[in-house]
Design a protein around this motif. Structure first.
Motif, short mmCIF file in Angstrom:
data_model
loop_
_atom_site.label_atom_id
_atom_site.label_comp_id
_atom_site.label_asym_id
_atom_site.label_seq_id
_atom_site.Cartn_x
_atom_site.Cartn_y
_atom_site.Cartn_z
N HIS A 1 0.84 -1.19 0.00
CA HIS A 1 0.00 0.00 0.00
C HIS A 1 0.88 1.25 0.00
N THR A 2 0.35 2.35 -0.48
CA THR A 2 1.12 3.59 -0.57
C THR A 2 0.51 4.64 0.35
N PRO A 3 1.29 5.12 1.35
CA PRO A 3 0.77 6.15 2.26
C PRO A 3 0.87 7.55 1.62
N ARG A 4 0.41 8.54 2.36
CA ARG A 4 0.50 9.92 1.91
C ARG A 4 1.53 10.67 2.76
N ALA A 5 2.27 11.55 2.12
CA ALA A 5 3.28 12.34 2.83
C ALA A 5 2.62 13.49 3.56
N THR A 6 3.11 13.78 4.73
CA THR A 6 2.57 14.91 5.49
C THR A 6 2.97 16.24 4.84
N VAL B 1 4.73 17.31 1.12
CA VAL B 1 5.24 16.84 -0.17
C VAL B 1 6.64 17.38 -0.42
N TRP C 1 4.69 10.22 7.23
CA TRP C 1 3.72 9.55 6.37
C TRP C 1 2.46 9.20 7.17
N TYR C 2 1.33 9.25 6.48
CA TYR C 2 0.07 8.87 7.13
C TYR C 2 -0.81 8.17 6.11
N TRP C 3 -1.85 7.50 6.63
CA TRP C 3 -2.75 6.73 5.78
C TRP C 3 -4.12 7.39 5.75
N PRO C 4 -4.74 7.37 4.62
CA PRO C 4 -6.11 7.87 4.56
C PRO C 4 -7.04 6.94 5.34
#
Length: 415
Positions: free
Chosen positions: A344-349, A351, A379-382
């Motif tokens: 899975h790919t997280p989102r950067a806090t 960019v 990094w965080y997850w939706p």
């Protein structure tokens, strides 16, 4: 009727093979040797008498109370093969409270109906009751509280119908019940606060009543695990060494844990004492297993929330006695987290301002609550399943860390 109360008799007295129709009274007298061998007496009163020799009642029949309370006998009191009985349910067959013996009290093969009462007796030569039979089924067969003796032999066929009470007795050498038979409706043997150099508990069969060893102190305990009754009070019992029968090897751990379970309710001290013994002989693994069993037993006495926490401590670090379990859980969770986060790919806090995502380091960052590797804040997850999985790893990390700290603290306190 023979009445020598208060007399000063300077020669030995012998009534060997005689038959008396009335009780014999020799209380408060000073005598030498007194011999009633093979005689029949309807009661014998030697209270407060001083005998500078032996008192012999071998094969004698006493149809009444034998009273030697507060007597002082320089030699031996010998009741080998004697039969003493009383028909009065309110009286004792033998009264020997405060008896002072510079020799021994020998009752080998004696039969005493009505019980033997001798609290506070001083027996420098010991109490010898091999093959003796004591009967007082509804009460106390032998009352020897606070006796001071060199040794006590209730063995080799000794039997008691009624309680054997040795509360507070001080026995310099050996207290043995090897080959004994104990029967009582409630308490078969009361050794509360007994002090003995060695205790041999290898009766012919398990007693029908309970055994009370609370606050007893023995140098060596020899026993057979299959000879204990269903109830044994062990709180406060201390021993310097522990052996099964004549086996000098360490007792088997399963049998010892089963022995501790005979103690009613939960008490920590018997487990601590057994663990101390195993540590003294170099069996540290067995000592840890004993203390782990102690915690599991204690857990059964707690409220549901505390029991739940106890189960958690048990599963994670074995209450601190199996700390390697925490490492195993961390390894498993690390592998699972790596597998999940790799797909899975997280989102950067922020960019273009965060380090590259690393699934393994990110998992470790979640599991280790102290410090950090910078991945968790970058990094965080939706919202979704993966996010909840990350939260679960954080919670697991805190739980494992708390369990490890509790286990280490317990280990340090134990040492």
């Amino acid at each position: 009727m023979l009445d020598l109360d208060g007399a000063d008799v300077r020669h030995g007295i012998s009534f060997e093979g005689c038959w008396f129709e009335q009780p014999v009274r020799i209380s408060g007298s000073t005598i030498r040797t007194l011999d009633f061998t093979a005689s029949r007496v309807p009661g014998l009163d030697l209270a407060m008498t001083r005998a500078d020799g032996k008192v012999l009642l071998r094969q004698a029949v006493v149809d009444g109370t034998l009273n030697v309370q507060r007597a002082h006998i320089v030699g031996e009191l010998i009741l080998n093969g004697a039969a003493v009985s009383t028909s009065d349910e309110e009286s004792w067959a033998v009264l020997a409270g405060g008896l002072v013996m510079e020799g021994g009290l020998f009752c080998t093969g004696a039969v005493i109906d009505g019980g033997l009462r001798m609290p506070g007796a001083q027996l420098a030569g010991g109490l010898h009751m091999r093959r003796a039979r004591l009967r007082n089924a509804e009460g106390t067969a032998l009352l020897a509280d606070h006796v001071v003796a060199s040794g006590v032999w209730l063995s080799d066929g000794f039997s008691a119908d009624g309680t054997v009470s040795l509360r507070g007795a001080q026995i310099a050498d050996l207290l043995t019940l090897d080959g004994a038979t104990l029967r009582a409706p409630v308490t078969a043997l009361d050794c509360t606060r007994v002090q003995a150099g060695a205790l041999v508990f290898t009766p012919a069969e398990p007693p029908s009543g309970r055994i009370d060893l609370r606050d007893a102190k023995v140098g060596v305990l020899h026993d057979r695990p299959d000879r204990w009754p269903p109830t044994v009070f062990l709180q406060g019992l201390t021993y310097g060494s522990l052996h099964e029968s004549d086996d000098a090897q360490a007792p088997s751990l399963p049998s010892r844990l089963a022995w501790l379970e005979l103690n009613p309710g939960y008490t920590a001290q018997p487990y601590e004492q057994l663990a101390l013994w195993y540590r003294q002989i170099g069996h540290d693994n067995d000592a840890r297993r004993v203390l782990l069993t102690k915690q599991r037993h204690r857990r059964r006495t707690l409220a549901p929330p505390s029991r739940l926490w106890g189960h958690l401590l048990d599963w994670t670090v074995g209450y601190g006695y199996r700390p390697w379990l925490a490492g195993l859980w961390l390894a498993v969770l690390t592998l699972v987290g790596f597998a999940v986060f790799s797909t899975h790919t997280p989102r950067a806090t922020e960019v273009d301002k965060v380090p590259p995502f690393n699934a393994l380091v990110y998992t470790l960052d979640l599991l280790i609550p102290i410090g950090g590797f910078g991945q968790r804040v970058a990094w965080y997850w939706p919202p979704g399943t993966v996010a909840w999985f990350a939260y679960a790893l954080i919670a697991a990390g805190w739980i494992l860390t708390t369990a490890v700290v509790a286990g280490v603290t317990r280990t340090l306190n134990r040492n």
